[in-house]
Scaffold this active site. Sequence first.
Site, PDB file in Angstrom:
ATOM      1  N   CYS A   1       0.835  -1.205   0.000  1.00  0.00           N
ATOM      2  CA  CYS A   1       0.000   0.000   0.000  1.00  0.00           C
ATOM      3  C   CYS A   1       0.865   1.248   0.000  1.00  0.00           C
ATOM      4  O   CYS A   1       2.062   1.208   0.300  1.00  0.00           O
ATOM      5  CB  CYS A   1      -0.885   0.049   1.261  1.00  0.00           C
ATOM      6  SG  CYS A   1      -1.911  -1.399   1.545  1.00  0.00           S
TER       7      CYS A   1
ATOM      8  N   ASP B   1      21.659  35.358 -14.994  1.00  0.00           N
ATOM      9  CA  ASP B   1      20.413  35.711 -15.674  1.00  0.00           C
ATOM     10  C   ASP B   1      19.937  37.085 -15.209  1.00  0.00           C
ATOM     11  O   ASP B   1      19.743  37.321 -14.007  1.00  0.00           O
ATOM     12  CB  ASP B   1      19.351  34.650 -15.372  1.00  0.00           C
ATOM     13  CG  ASP B   1      18.085  34.874 -16.171  1.00  0.00           C
ATOM     14  OD1 ASP B   1      17.975  34.300 -17.261  1.00  0.00           O
ATOM     15  OD2 ASP B   1      17.210  35.624 -15.695  1.00  0.00           O
TER      16      ASP B   1
END
Length: 493
Positions: free
Chosen positions: A34, A440
């Site tokens: 499970c 950047d």
Amino acid sequence: MPLDPERAYRAVASRDARFDGHFVTAVRTTGIYCRPSCPAVTPKRGNVDFYVTAAAAQAAGFRACRRCLPDAVPGSPEWNLRADLAGRAMRLIADGVVERDGVPGLAQRLGYSERHLTRVLATELGAGPLALARAHRAHSARLLIETSAMPFTEIAFAAGFASVRQFNDTIRAVFAATPSAMRAAAERRQRPGVAPGTLTLRLPYRPPFHADGVLAFLAARAVPGVEQVADGTYSRALRLPHAAATVHVTPQDGHVECRLRLGDVRDLGSAVNRVRRLFDLDADPCAVDGLLASDPALAPSVAATPGVRVPGSVDGAETVVRAVLGQQVSVAAARTAASALVTALGEPLCTPDGPLTRLFPNMEVIAERAHEVLTGPRRRIDTVRRVAAAMAEGSVDVHVGRSPEELEAELTALPGIGPWTARYVLMRVLGAPDVLLTSDSALRKGAGRLGLVSDVDGLAARGGTWRPWRSYAGMHLWHAAALPITSTDRRSA
């Protein structure tokens, strides 16, 4: 990373959904495995074993729980974190490489012998490549059984099984049900309104999920004809291993709805895997937000936009070309250049799907004809052609199973590709979670607006405190750069 059995059992005892996908719980008294949050009665500690993968539990003789469906959970974020052999192999297996090329093809892509690869996977994950691929096939088959009207014979071969008998035996062993019973159960809960020939899937994620951020990122870069963002849905034409496809992705509460139109159903698993990576659905936002919120400068952004994701890629080669087009120009300019390539060189879809009419050009065509289409500096055009040629001939191979260090070295060795481009590719294509693009300009602008140092060296030093989630920190900085200018910003300018 080895499982801590006691910690795992505490997660199971508290039914903590945050651990779903990290491991599965196998109950020896029932023979069932499970997810940790399964609502069934909590088993006694002495009756359970824990496995890193469903394949390992299946190899040990356990079947999947029909109540919690442990294969229908977000994948482990560990496969994006790990750049080792096991992590890279898992990414390729999820993309269907074993079904297409076998274990020899998987080993060749990873640069190791079959024997060594099998030994490492068995040690690290509790199952070899064949068992891991079997679990992948079972999951793909379940999706087709429950979401299509295809005959089971066609599903068997579409999912990668060698025979119908192998398909039937695997479905019974993994799900303890026949294909007919699984389809009947799915039809009882099926929703109306699905178009013929379309597969509609629910892809889960771990909340919170800042879907608007992903859609905004993709919308700003969307190339007409290939992709579109409209009314909260991202649409995209896909070049998949066997045929072209189209996909429409709509984020919803607890899952994203994924509507696929496949040219070849054998591409189902690959298509789902690429959508999951594009939307970063396997991320662990609680771990990411918990660390980033500890920085006072980032805390307000984390509180305002919890669950930020790092958009991935559906095509590594395309992402490289588009990254090169974006070097030292605005996002809008890069999008215009990519649109020109698609309009002139893109392959038309045999069956257009609304706004989706073309595939992004393949690398051979770009290498031969990009100079006829692109405008601007000759040096940049030559770089695009050179990079496309390298990928077309295979001297540079861009896929999710690459080592980040090796791929970065290959890319930067090509004239015209710098560190920004190479690291951007690692972040988007490999899902590298710890990349901070300090050079950047938009990212540095966002840093300044959040009160952080915005020079390259200073930002790199501050970013050390955001490890191992610097890619996610960068998304917060990009988000800050895109916010409307306020009066406070004007006074500080």
